[in-house]
Design an enzyme around this catalytic site. Structure first.
Site, PDB file in Angstrom:
ATOM      1  N   GLU A  94      43.981  70.338  42.766  1.00 31.11           N
ATOM      2  CA  GLU A  94      44.154  71.260  41.648  1.00 31.11           C
ATOM      3  C   GLU A  94      44.913  72.537  42.013  1.00 31.11           C
ATOM      4  O   GLU A  94      45.661  73.073  41.204  1.00 31.11           O
ATOM      5  CB  GLU A  94      42.781  71.640  41.066  1.00 31.11           C
ATOM      6  CG  GLU A  94      42.082  70.516  40.325  1.00 31.11           C
ATOM      7  CD  GLU A  94      42.794  70.132  39.040  1.00 31.11           C
ATOM      8  OE1 GLU A  94      43.333  71.015  38.356  1.00 31.11           O
ATOM      9  OE2 GLU A  94      42.828  68.931  38.723  1.00 31.11           O
ATOM     10  N   SER A 379      37.762  32.986   9.096  1.00 31.66           N
ATOM     11  CA  SER A 379      38.005  32.856   7.654  1.00 31.66           C
ATOM     12  C   SER A 379      37.844  34.160   6.880  1.00 31.66           C
ATOM     13  O   SER A 379      38.184  34.209   5.697  1.00 31.66           O
ATOM     14  CB  SER A 379      37.067  31.802   7.062  1.00 31.66           C
ATOM     15  OG  SER A 379      37.407  30.516   7.551  1.00 31.66           O
TER      16      SER A 379
END
Length: 778
Positions: A94, A379
């Protein structure tokens, strides 16, 4: 002669120097103006006013507080309790010059600025750990702007004057969001490894240190490969800067991630799957809100949702009921346990009332099957892909006749689930009984382009005729759909043809009351009102006397089952999509490992069993106390009686039991009269065409079409025979026939004359009654 003036040569170096000086002055002036504008109204830095976290509040559809998220999921830890190795992991990835800079890092700023100049964006971050702490603890606007960056830098420099490096690092490690609802290094250690920060290994520390950049993207529970790649980058950085040896980095990079979820990783808020989806919508970079995770978990936001707690509880209860799922079973040492999802929404505005993404909630913001699981819908897609477009574009209706007989297009040869063929059936019968051949033929008539355009208006994206075929009518889609997509699509039928995009957030406010967003329903007309009503009316039959009877509740409703098989022929997914005029709900069940089928259980695994049971249990509770509204019939519909084998007006030979009365859109009632029912002489014994030797012949009403069907089609006995009787032959005692043949011929002629007289009288009588066509607005 006058002297010519000497022209001075242009001094390139001097000109360049002048231009550079002007640019420096101009740039400096602009920079000064920008800095002045940024700090002119900037509040004085007050170290006592630093607010490290504020919980975000989430409200339901009636603005009642449901829960607070974010700030409370933090376990403060003193910097002395954080191993130096853990500190170094964060510093390496960082902010490598954290111990030396004054709050900002000029080297990183110049590098990021150069990158931004080259790309023309502000994508490169140059924030130090101190700046990140400022951003987490002070109320700065979160958009990427030069003004914010300048203020952030100035505050960071001031913060460094008031706090030591250890105090700043301690504050950062305690407030940074690290995913799984964990704020700070101690909470993250418990979330991912169920241990104290002091017990973390180097590779575990590296994994956690890699999370601040994008906690969701690198969440090891959800994206283990991405998390491993990010961890290895951190290990490389630690080796690069001498925190660990290269050999150690290689050793740790070879290790697989071994997670051990602790308590913090399980959801602390109620209705976790719904809340997970709310959070994902808020932080989606491509969404409507685009909030940072710091905003959501630390910004003290107020989120007003569409949640109905009672309906959510009903859905969670049904999903937790083991009786609603096929039983788990063992397959080669692997336990196969079906999972599922369910969604309830209001079709009138798209408000999601309830959403459950699994039988158990394993981790915060983990895999949500209701919103992310794309499965073949079986379906349940038929009204969307076949029936709806056929009504909308071709003018077909519930009484349109389709011949359910063997069908083949190229190599594609669909089958019915029953393994049989019914012959001539209406579209209403086809949808009620979920006959595959009917859906495939309708899709063929409509065409893939029209069908997919219709589905897209219902929120079903990604369908392309290049990737799909006629199997799409049966749910054979290459991309699949999510339960949430399916619920929204069916919502358009319930909402008189208007599609409402699903939404879970109504309004978002900041801590100071500023409204970030106020969301209105996003709607569009997807089909005619008449189309929606005809689908609704047919799907009412599907649950009263078709495949969805187990879902039936004591109020007007419509619905459709769906079942999908995997490549091994085993059932892999089952669905039930159903709705009342006021609510739509979808239930889905499937295996995570789709190579294995669902266990059959006592009822068998298909859409009409387990998912119908989940739907029924959920909706009975969800609709308790609501009025029993029925679907409203729009104008533009009439009723008419037609022949059920031709779809035309009844003809002189239409039997009483071959007449159906149904809805038609005005202008689509047939004008022609049935000509498929005809009188034909047949052998009384075999029903075949009579041979010269048949002793007994009768006149029979049959259905005559210009093609033959196989004998195994259910209505084969109604069709006009094409074969000559093979029972009565000369070999079977027919030698006596010539003696009386003339007598039989005379009797047949007399019979035909009598029949002609009878038919003439019948036609005259029928023409007076004219019962075949009527309209009914009731």
């Amino acid at each position: 002669m006058a002297k010519k003036k000497r022209r001075r040569k242009l001094n390139i170096a001097r000109l360049a120097l002048l231009i550079f000086a002007l640019l420096v002055v101009a740039t400096g002036g602009a920079a000064f103006a920008l800095i002045y504008a940024s700090v002119a109204d900037m509040p004085t830095f007050n170290p006592d006013a630093i607010n490290f976290a504020a919980a975000t509040e989430i409200y339901d559809e009636n603005d009642n507080l449901v829960t607070r998220i974010g700030a409370e999921n933090r376990i403060p830890v003193d910097i002395s309790e954080v191993p130096e190795m853990v500190q170094n992991a964060f510093i390496a990835i960082e902010d490598i010059r954290f111990r030396d800079h004054i709050g900002v890092d000029p080297y990183r700023i110049l590098g990021a600025a150069w990158s931004d100049i080259k790309t023309g964006s502000l994508d490169q971050g140059a924030s130090t750990i101190t700046q990140q702490l400022v951003n987490q603890s002070l109320d700065l606007k979160k958009e990427k702007s030069f003004k914010r960056k300048i203020r952030e830098a100035i505050y960071a420099i001031q913060m460094e004057r008031h706090f030591t490096k250890d105090e700043i690092l301690e504050g950062y490690l305690n407030v940074i969001y690290l995913g799984q609802g964990a704020h700070g290094i101690q909470a993250a250690s418990h979330a991912y490894f169920n241990k104290d920060v002091s017990e973390l290994t180097v590779d575990e520390a590296a994994l956690i240190a890699g999370l601040p950049q994008a906690p969701s993207a690198y969440d090891p529970f959800v994206n283990p490969e991405a998390a491993k790649e990010r961890r290895n980058i951190v290990l490389d950085q630690m080796a690069k800067y001498g925190y660990i040896a290269e050999s150690e980095a290689s050793q740790y990079k070879a290790k697989e991630i071994e997670l051990n979820a602790g308590e913090i990783s399980t959801a602390k808020y109620p209705y976790p799957y719904f809340m997970d989806y709310v959070i994902s919508e808020l932080t989606d970079e491509n969404g409507d809100y685009k909030l940072s995770e710091a905003d959501v978990f630390r910004g003290g936001m107020k989120i007003y949702t569409t949640l109905n707690p009672a309906m959510q509880q009903a859905a969670e209860t049904a999903m937790a009921n083991d009786n609603n799922f096929p039983p788990a079973y063992n397959a080669g040492g692997e336990v196969i346990e079906p999972n599922g999802a369910t969604v309830i929404l209001d079709p009138k505005n798209g408000h999601v009332k309830a959403l459950v993404g699994g039988r158990e909630h394993v981790s915060q913001r983990g895999w949500n099957r209701a919103t992310k699981e794309k499965r073949r819908p079986g379906s349940t897609i038929k009204p969307i892909i076949a029936y709806g477009p056929a009504i909308e574009y071709l003018g077909k209706g519930p009484a349109t006749v389709i011949d359910d007989i063997p069908f083949k297009q190229g190599s594609y040869q669909p089958k019915n689930d029953s393994g049989s063929f019914r012959g001539l059936v209406t579209m209403r019968q086809g949808l009620t009984s979920s006959i595959n051949i009917v859906a495939v033929k309708l899709l063929e008539d409509v065409g893939l382009n029209n069908s997919f355009a219709f589905a897209k208006k219902l929120g079903i994206e990604g369908l392309n005729p290049k990737n799909e075929g006629l199997s799409a009518a049966l749910g054979g889609l290459s991309t699949g759909v999510t339960p949430l997509q399916m619920a929204a699509a069916y919502g358009a039928f319930a909402n008189n043809g208007v599609y409402s995009e699903p939404m879970v957030i109504r309004k978002v406010e900041r801590l100071d009351g500023t409204i970030v967003a106020e969301t209105s329903p996003k709607q569009q007309r997807a089909m005619k009102e008449t189309t929606a009503f005809l689908i609704n009316d047919m799907l009412k039959d599907a649950v009263t006397k078709g495949t969805g009877t187990r879902a039936l509740i004591n109020r007007p409703m419509a619905g459709k089952t769906g079942t999908t098989d995997n490549s091994n022929g085993a059932t892999s997914d089952i669905w039930f999509a159903g709705y009342t005029p006021d609510l739509v709900a979808v239930a889905w069940i499937g295996n995570t490992n789709q190579n294995y089928g669902l266990a059959s259980g006592s009822l068998g695994a298909y859409g009409g069993t387990y998912t119908a049971l989940i739907w029924k249990e959920t909706m009975q509770a969800a609709t308790a106390g609501l009025p029993k509204n029925d679907f409203v019939k729009p104008s533009g519909l009439v009723r008419a009686t037609v022949d059920s084998k031709s779809g035309l007006l009844p003809g002189p030979h239409t039997p009483e039991d071959h007449m159906v009365n149904d809805y038609f859109v005005q202008g689509t009632v047939p004008t022609g009269t049935d000509n498929t029912h005809v009188l034909m002489e047949v052998c009384a014994t075999t029903g075949q065409l009579p041979s010269d030797y048949c002793p007994d012949r009768i006149m029979k009403t049959v259905v005559k079409l210009p093609y033959d069907v196989p004998e195994h089609v259910a209505d084969y006995g109604l069709r006009a025979p094409t074969k000559i009787c093979d029972v009565h032959t000369e070999e079977n005692g027919g030698s006596w026939l010539p003696d009386i043949l003339d007598s039989w011929d005379q009797q047949r002629d007399d019979h035909e004359d009598d029949n002609d007289d009878h038919e003439g009288k019948k036609k005259e009588k029928d023409s007076q009654k004219q019962p075949w066509l009527r309209t009914d607005e009731n």
